[in-house]
Design a protein around this motif. Structure first.
Motif, short mmCIF file in Angstrom:
data_model
loop_
_atom_site.label_atom_id
_atom_site.label_comp_id
_atom_site.label_asym_id
_atom_site.label_seq_id
_atom_site.Cartn_x
_atom_site.Cartn_y
_atom_site.Cartn_z
N ALA A 1 8.53 -4.30 19.49
CA ALA A 1 8.40 -3.95 18.08
C ALA A 1 8.34 -2.44 17.93
O ALA A 1 7.76 -1.74 18.77
CB ALA A 1 7.16 -4.59 17.46
N VAL A 2 8.95 -1.93 16.89
CA VAL A 2 8.87 -0.52 16.54
C VAL A 2 8.61 -0.43 15.04
O VAL A 2 8.95 -1.34 14.28
CB VAL A 2 10.16 0.26 16.89
CG1 VAL A 2 10.37 0.29 18.39
CG2 VAL A 2 11.38 -0.36 16.20
N GLY A 3 8.00 0.67 14.62
CA GLY A 3 7.73 0.78 13.20
C GLY A 3 7.17 2.14 12.84
O GLY A 3 6.93 3.00 13.70
N ASP B 1 -4.84 6.18 -1.90
CA ASP B 1 -5.28 5.12 -1.00
C ASP B 1 -4.27 3.99 -0.88
O ASP B 1 -4.62 2.81 -0.85
CB ASP B 1 -6.64 4.57 -1.42
CG ASP B 1 -7.34 3.86 -0.26
OD1 ASP B 1 -7.19 4.33 0.87
OD2 ASP B 1 -7.99 2.84 -0.49
N TYR B 2 -3.01 4.35 -0.84
CA TYR B 2 -1.94 3.39 -0.54
C TYR B 2 -1.59 3.52 0.94
O TYR B 2 -1.80 4.56 1.57
CB TYR B 2 -0.67 3.69 -1.35
CG TYR B 2 -0.75 3.35 -2.82
CD1 TYR B 2 -0.43 2.08 -3.27
CD2 TYR B 2 -1.12 4.31 -3.75
CE1 TYR B 2 -0.47 1.77 -4.62
CE2 TYR B 2 -1.17 4.01 -5.10
CZ TYR B 2 -0.85 2.74 -5.53
OH TYR B 2 -0.89 2.42 -6.86
N SER B 3 -1.03 2.47 1.49
CA SER B 3 -0.45 2.53 2.82
C SER B 3 0.81 1.71 2.83
O SER B 3 0.94 0.71 2.10
CB SER B 3 -1.43 2.01 3.88
OG SER B 3 -1.67 0.62 3.71
N VAL B 4 1.77 2.12 3.66
CA VAL B 4 3.01 1.36 3.79
C VAL B 4 3.35 1.29 5.28
O VAL B 4 3.21 2.28 6.01
CB VAL B 4 4.16 1.99 2.99
CG1 VAL B 4 4.46 3.41 3.46
CG2 VAL B 4 5.41 1.12 3.05
N THR B 5 3.73 0.12 5.73
CA THR B 5 4.17 -0.06 7.10
C THR B 5 5.53 -0.74 7.11
O THR B 5 5.79 -1.63 6.28
CB THR B 5 3.17 -0.93 7.91
OG1 THR B 5 3.03 -2.21 7.28
CG2 THR B 5 1.82 -0.27 8.00
N LEU B 6 6.37 -0.30 8.02
CA LEU B 6 7.70 -0.88 8.20
C LEU B 6 7.87 -1.17 9.68
O LEU B 6 7.69 -0.28 10.52
CB LEU B 6 8.78 0.09 7.72
CG LEU B 6 10.24 -0.32 7.99
CD1 LEU B 6 10.59 -1.60 7.25
CD2 LEU B 6 11.19 0.81 7.58
N GLU B 7 8.19 -2.42 10.01
CA GLU B 7 8.31 -2.82 11.41
C GLU B 7 9.56 -3.64 11.64
O GLU B 7 9.96 -4.43 10.78
CB GLU B 7 7.09 -3.65 11.86
CG GLU B 7 5.79 -2.88 11.87
CD GLU B 7 4.65 -3.70 12.45
OE1 GLU B 7 4.93 -4.74 13.09
OE2 GLU B 7 3.48 -3.30 12.28
N GLY B 8 10.15 -3.45 12.80
CA GLY B 8 11.22 -4.31 13.28
C GLY B 8 10.82 -4.90 14.61
O GLY B 8 10.12 -4.26 15.40
N TYR B 9 11.23 -6.14 14.88
CA TYR B 9 10.80 -6.81 16.11
C TYR B 9 11.95 -7.63 16.69
O TYR B 9 12.87 -8.05 15.98
CB TYR B 9 9.59 -7.71 15.86
CG TYR B 9 9.91 -8.89 14.97
CD1 TYR B 9 10.32 -10.12 15.51
CD2 TYR B 9 9.82 -8.79 13.59
CE1 TYR B 9 10.63 -11.20 14.70
CE2 TYR B 9 10.12 -9.87 12.77
CZ TYR B 9 10.52 -11.06 13.32
OH TYR B 9 10.84 -12.13 12.51
N TYR B 10 11.86 -7.87 17.99
CA TYR B 10 12.80 -8.76 18.69
C TYR B 10 12.00 -9.54 19.72
O TYR B 10 11.28 -8.96 20.54
CB TYR B 10 13.91 -7.96 19.39
CG TYR B 10 14.91 -8.83 20.11
CD1 TYR B 10 15.95 -9.45 19.42
CD2 TYR B 10 14.80 -9.05 21.48
CE1 TYR B 10 16.86 -10.27 20.07
CE2 TYR B 10 15.71 -9.86 22.16
CZ TYR B 10 16.74 -10.47 21.44
OH TYR B 10 17.63 -11.28 22.10
N LYS B 11 12.11 -10.86 19.67
CA LYS B 11 11.29 -11.72 20.53
C LYS B 11 12.17 -12.75 21.21
O LYS B 11 13.04 -13.37 20.58
CB LYS B 11 10.21 -12.41 19.69
CG LYS B 11 9.31 -13.35 20.49
CD LYS B 11 8.06 -13.73 19.71
CE LYS B 11 8.36 -14.50 18.46
NZ LYS B 11 7.14 -14.95 17.78
N THR B 12 11.95 -12.93 22.50
CA THR B 12 12.63 -13.99 23.25
C THR B 12 11.59 -15.02 23.69
O THR B 12 10.45 -14.66 24.03
CB THR B 12 13.35 -13.43 24.49
OG1 THR B 12 12.39 -12.82 25.36
CG2 THR B 12 14.40 -12.41 24.09
#
Length: 822
Positions: free
Chosen positions: A571-573, A582-593
Motif C-alpha cells: 500500500a502507498v498513500g 481540523d480536516y484531514s484527507v488520506t489517499l491510498e492505493g493497495y495491491y493484495k495477493t
C-alpha cells in the motif's frame, strides 16, 4: 590501524588547542559560537551528537476520563517546542523521554478538552492526567499545528478509528446503533447484502477479518441472520480497524483487524443508561464496587420480535413460532496498585429461532436453530518502570450453532440434530517499551489451543439405522513478534516488524515468518507520504455457502491437506492535515495477493452425508477446493472530527478476483462482493445541546450473482417424469452454469436521516428521543435475485419462460427510540 590511531590523536590535539582558545573568547562570542561548534567529549568515540549530550528524563503516567476514571487510549501527549510526542496505549499508559529543562506538554483527545502542563524537568516525573469531556463536541477545541499528533504525523497507515459517540449519533436501521454498520461507512470496508452487518475488507471474505473484543476472538459477529451485529454500542469504549499495514502484534487473518475495547466501568459514581427501541431494548449499569479501586460495568440487550409477533400466530392449538437474540457484557476492573491492575471481561450472545406446530390429527413437529458466542478474558497489567509496561491475558472464546428437527406423524418419529463449533484457549503476553523519544517498541508472544467440531450429527427414524457421527479435531497456534515505531529524523519515520507464526495439526507443522514494514516521510509539516508491506497467514477457515452470515457456515482448521491461507499486501498513500480547520484527507492505493484461499466445490454443502442408510459422512476436506485471489484498488477519506459539524466523505474503487482449478472451468472470475464503486457521505450537526441532526448517503455498485446459462437433459434415457392423461410423458431438463458470478446486480443507494432531542435533567440525568428514517426516498435496492418459471407447459418443457425476480425488503423504514441516562 596505527595510522588511524595517529590521525585520531592528531585531530584530538588540534581540537583541544582550539577549545582552549575558544574558552578565552568573550562571553557573548562563546555562547554564540562555542556552544554550536564544540562537540561533547566521549572516551569511546571522542564525541557524541549534541542531542545525546543533554541530560534526559522521562515523564510517564496514565490518562483517564474526569468523573469516571475510565482509561483513555490513543490520547496525544505532545511537546510543541520539540515536536516530540507519543500516544497512550490500550490501557491509558504513556512514556516520553525529554531533555532536561522547562517544557509545555499538551494532552489532547478528540471529544475532550485539552490539558496543558508546564514542567521543569529535573528528574523523572509521574503524571496523572484526567481529561474532561467537551460538551458533545459543540465547542471547537483550538488546536494549533504543533499541539496534537495528527494523521500526517503517524507512521501507521490503512487504519481508521470510530468515535463511539458517532455510532450513537448516526441513523441506523430500526434505531439499532451498530458498530459494524458504522465501519461499513469507511472506505475499503464494504457491506454485504442490503442492511447486513456482514462486511468485506479490501476484497477479502468475512472469515479473513479478525474481530477482537478485549483480546478475545469473536467468530460470529451477527445477530438476526446478519441484520445486526453482536456488539452493544453502549458498552464499547473504542473501535479501531486495520485494513493493511498490519502491526506485527496482530496475525491469524488476511484482510483486516477490528479491535474493540469495552469500557472499564465508572470508578467514581453509579451511572447507567436505558434504551427502548422498536425491535429491542438495552440497559447498562456501571459504578464503583470500591470507590477509586474497583469498578464494574454490565450491559444487556434483547429483541422482542417474538413477543410482538405472538398476536399474529395461532397459539390456541399449541403452535408457537418466534425468534429472538440476547447479548450480555460484564466487566470488572480492579487496581491493586498504581503499577498493577486486573481486568476480567465477559461476553455472552445467542440467537434462537423456534417453531412448534400441532395439527388437528395429532401430528406435531418441532424445529430449533440456535447459535452464539461466549468470550472471557482475564488480563493483568504490570508497569515494571517508567519505560516498560506489560499485559498478560488468559482468554477463552467459544462459538457454536445447533439445528434440531423433530417430527411425529402417524406414530412415526423422526429426529435430526446437527451442530458445529469451536473452542479456543489462549495465553498471551505483550510488552510496551519506550527506550527514548525516537523508539516505541512492542514485543510479545501468544499460544492458542483450537478445538474444532466441524460437524456433530444425530439422525433417527424408524426405517433406517440411527446415525450418530461426530467430527472433531484439535490444533495449536502460536506466535512471537517484535515491532518498533522508529523516528529516524524529523521527517522520516519507520515501523519495521516481524511476526513468526507456528501451527500444528497432528504430525503437520507450519512455521511462517510474517515481515511487516511501514514508513512515513513528511514532505511538509502537514503532508506525508506513506507506504507499507505486510504478509499474513491464516490457519483457520470458514466454509461458507451463503455469504450472508448464516450460522451454518463452518469453522475448520488447516490440516495435512488444507494449507494455510496466505496474503501479501502493498500500500502507498498520502496524508494531509488542514490544521486551522481540523480536516484531514488520506489517499491510498493497495495491491493484495491471496494464496490457498478455499471455497466449496460445486454442489457441496455443510450437510455432507454420503449414504443415509449407513450414515457415512463425507470428509469436509473432500468438499472444498483451494485457489488464488487478487484484490486491488484505491481509497480516499476526507474527515472532520471536531466542532458543531463533523463527518466524513469516503470513496472506494476496487477489484476482487478469484481463480480455482475446480470452479468456473479453471478461469478467473470476479468475487461475489467485487464492487467497483462505493461512496459514503456522513454528516453530524449539533447546533446546540438540545438537538443532534445526522444523515448518511451511500452508493455502491451491485454484487455479483451466479445465474444458469446452459441447459442439459436431466433424464437422458427417456424415463417418464409425468405419465398420465393430463401431462403425458417427457424427458426432464435442468439448468446449470459454466461461469461463476456472471451477473452483476443493480446499483444500490439510499439516504438515511436522523434527529435526536436531548433534555438535561437534575443530577446529571438526560433524556433523549431519537427518530430516524432508513432509506428515506424508498429506493428499491436489491436484496436477493431469484429465477421464476412462467407459462410452464409439461408437454414442451423446453419452451418454458424464465424470469429474473429482484426482491427488495428495506424501503422507507421509520423508527423511534427512547434513551434515559442517569
Amino acid at each position: 590501524m596505527k595510522k588511524a590511531i595517529c590521525c585520531t590523536s592528531f585531530f584530538l590535539v588540534l581540537f583541544q588547542q582550539g577549545q582552549a582558545k575558544m574558552n578565552r573568547l568573550p562571553c557573548g562570542i562563546e555562547k554564540g559560537i562555542h556552544k554550536k561548534l564544540r562537540p561533547p567529549l566521549n572516551s569511546e568515540d571522542n564525541y557524541l551528537p549534541p542531542d545525546q549530550s543533554e541530560k534526559k528524563y522521562t515523564i510517564s503516567g496514565y490518562v483517564t476520563e474526569s468523573g469516571s476514571g475510565e482509561n483513555l487510549l490513543g490520547v496525544s501527549v505532545y511537546v510543541p517546542e520539540l515536536k516530540l510526542g507519543t500516544t497512550t496505549n490500550d490501557y491509558g499508559f504513556f512514556s516520553l523521554t525529554l531533555p532536561e529543562g522547562n517544557h509545555e506538554v499538551v494532552i489532547s483527545y478528540i471529544g475532550y478538552g485539552n490539558e496543558k502542563r508546564q514542567l521543569n524537568l529535573l528528574e523523572d516525573k509521574i503524571l496523572s492526567i484526567a481529561l474532561k469531556p467537551s460538551a458533545q463536541n459543540l465547542e471547537e477545541v483550538v488546536v494549533t499545528a504543533d499541539e496534537r499528533i495528527k494523521e500526517s504525523k503517524v507512521t501507521q497507515m490503512s487504519k481508521v478509528q470510530i468515535n463511539p459517540a458517532d455510532i450513537q449519533d448516526i441513523p441506523a436501521l430500526l434505531g439499532e446503533k451498530d458498530v459494524m454498520k458504522t465501519l461499513q461507512l469507511m472506505p475499503g470496508i464494504q457491506g454485504g447484502s442490503e442492511g447486513s452487518s456482514v462486511f468485506f475488507v479490501r476484497g477479502g471474505t468475512p472469515d479473513q477479518n479478525l474481530i477482537i473484543l478485549d483480546d478475545a476472538v469473536v467468530y460470529n459477529s451477527n445477530h438476526l441472520f446478519g441484520f445486526f451485529s453482536v456488539f452493544n454500542g453502549d458498552a464499547i469504549k473504542s473501535v479501531e480497524a486495520f485494513k493493511g499495514g498490519f502491526p506485527a502484534r496482530f496475525g491469524g487473518r488476511l484482510s483486516s483487524v477490528i479491535k474493540l475495547d469495552m469500557k472499564d466501568g465508572n470508578k467514581e459514581k453509579l451511572s447507567g443508561k436505558v434504551n427502548i427501541g422498536l425491535i429491542s431494548s438495552s440497559a447498562l449499569l456501571e459504578g464503583p464496587i470500591n470507590k477509586g479501586k474497583t469498578s464494574f460495568i454490565a450491559s444487556g440487550r434483547r429483541t422482542y420480535a417474538d413477543i410482538m409477533a405472538r398476536p399474529f400466530i395461532d397459539s390456541d392449538k399449541g403452535n408457537k413460532t418466534g425468534y429472538y437474540f440476547t447479548d450480555f457484557n460484564f466487566k470488572i476492573h480492579h487496581i491493586f496498585s498504581p503499577k498493577d491492575k486486573l481486568y476480567w471481561s465477559n461476553y455472552f450472545g445467542q440467537d434462537k429461532f423456534y417453531d412448534n406446530s400441532l395439527y388437528e390429527d395429532g401430528d406435531k413437529d418441532k424445529s430449533r436453530l440456535q447459535w452464539g458466542n461466549i468470550t472471557s478474558t482475564l488480563r493483568w497489567n504490570h508497569q515494571f518502570n517508567n519505560k516498560l509496561f506489560s499485559n498478560t491475558s488468559l482468554i477463552f472464546s467459544n462459538y457454536k450453532f445447533k439445528i434440531l428437527i423433530e417430527e411425529d406423524f402417524e406414530d412415526q418419529k423422526y429426529q435430526f440434530k446437527s451442530s458445529s463449533g469451536i473452542n479456543d484457549y489462549t495465553l498471551k503476553t505483550d510488552f510496551d517499551y519506550y527506550p527514548n523519544s525516537k523508539h516505541t517498541i512492542r514485543f510479545g508472544a501468544n499460544a492458542t489451543r483450537h478445538n474444532f467440531t466441524p460437524q456433530r450429527l444425530l439422525l433417527k427414524d424408524e426405517f433406517n439405522p440411527d446415525i450418530n457421527n461426530e467430527q472433531e479435531l484439535n490444533s495449536f497456534e502460536g506466535a512471537v513478534y517484535v515491532e518498533d515505531d522508529w523516528k529516524l529524523t524529523d521527517k522520516l519515520s519507520l515501523s519495521p516488524g516481524l511476526r513468526l507464526s507456528y501451527f500444528n495439526y497432528k504430525d503437520k507443522h507450519y512455521i511462517n515468518p510474517e515481515p511487516r514494514l511501514a514508513l512515513s516521510y513528511n514532505m511538509k509539516p502537514d503532508l506525508a507520504f506513506k507506504a507499507s508491506y505486510s504478509r499474513m497467514n491464516q490457519y483457520i477457515h470458514l466454509l461458507s455457502s451463503s455469504g450472508i452470515g448464516l450460522p451454518t457456515d463452518l469453522w475448520v482448521s488447516s490440516t495435512d491437506n488444507i494449507k494455510p491461507q496466505t496474503s501479501q499486501q502493498f500500500a502507498v498513500g498520502i496524508a494531509k492535515d488542514f490544521f486551522d480547520k481540523d480536516y484531514s484527507v488520506t489517499l491510498e492505493g493497495y495491491y493484495k495477493t491471496l494464496d490457498d484461499v478455499i471455497a466449496y466445490k460445486e454442489g457441496a454443502s455443510f450437510l455432507a452425508i454420503d449414504n443415509l442408510e449407513s450414515g457415512k459422512n463425507s470428509n469436509w476436506e473432500d468438499n472444498i477446493t483451494a485457489g488464488q485471489g487478487w484484490a486491488y484498488g484505491a481509497e480516499i477519506l476526507l474527515r472532520k472530527q471536531t466542532g458543531p459539524f463533523t463527518g466524513w466523505l469516503g470513496y472506494t474503487l476496487a477489484w476482487s478476483e478469484r481463480q480455482f482449478d475446480e470452479l468456473n472451468l479453471g478461469k478467473k472470475f470476479y468475487d461475489r462482493y467485487d464492487r467497483r464503486h462505493d461512496i459514503s457521505l456522513v454528516g453530524i450537526y449539533k447546533p446546540n445541546e438540545k438537538i443532534t441532526l445526522s444523515g448518511t448517503w451511500v452508493f455502491s455498485t451491485g454484487n455479483n450473482y451466479t445465474l444458469p446459462n446452459q441447459q442439459r437433459v436431466a433424464n437422458p434415457v427417456g424415463f417418464p417424469i409425468f405419465n398420465n392423461s393430463a401431462y403425458g410423458s417427457y424427458t426432464g431438463v435442468e439448468d446449470f452454469t459454466t461461469q461463476r458470478n456472471n451477473f452483476r446486480g443493480e446499483t444500490s443507494h439510499r439516504l438515511d436521516l436522523g434527529v435526536q432531542f436531548h433534555k438535561k435533567k437534575k443530577k446529571n440525568r438526560e433524556r433523549i428521543w431519537g427518530i430516524s428514517l432508513y432509506n428515506s426516498y424508498a429506493r428499491r435496492n436489491p436484496f436477493i435475485y431469484t429465477i421464476e418459471y412462467k407459462d410452464f407447459d409439461p408437454n414442451n418443457p423446453y419452451t418454458e419462460e424464465k424470469v429474473l425476480i429482484r426482491t427488495s425488503v428495506l424501503m422507507l423504514i421509520p423508527s423511534i427510540n427512547y434513551t434515559f441516562k442517569f
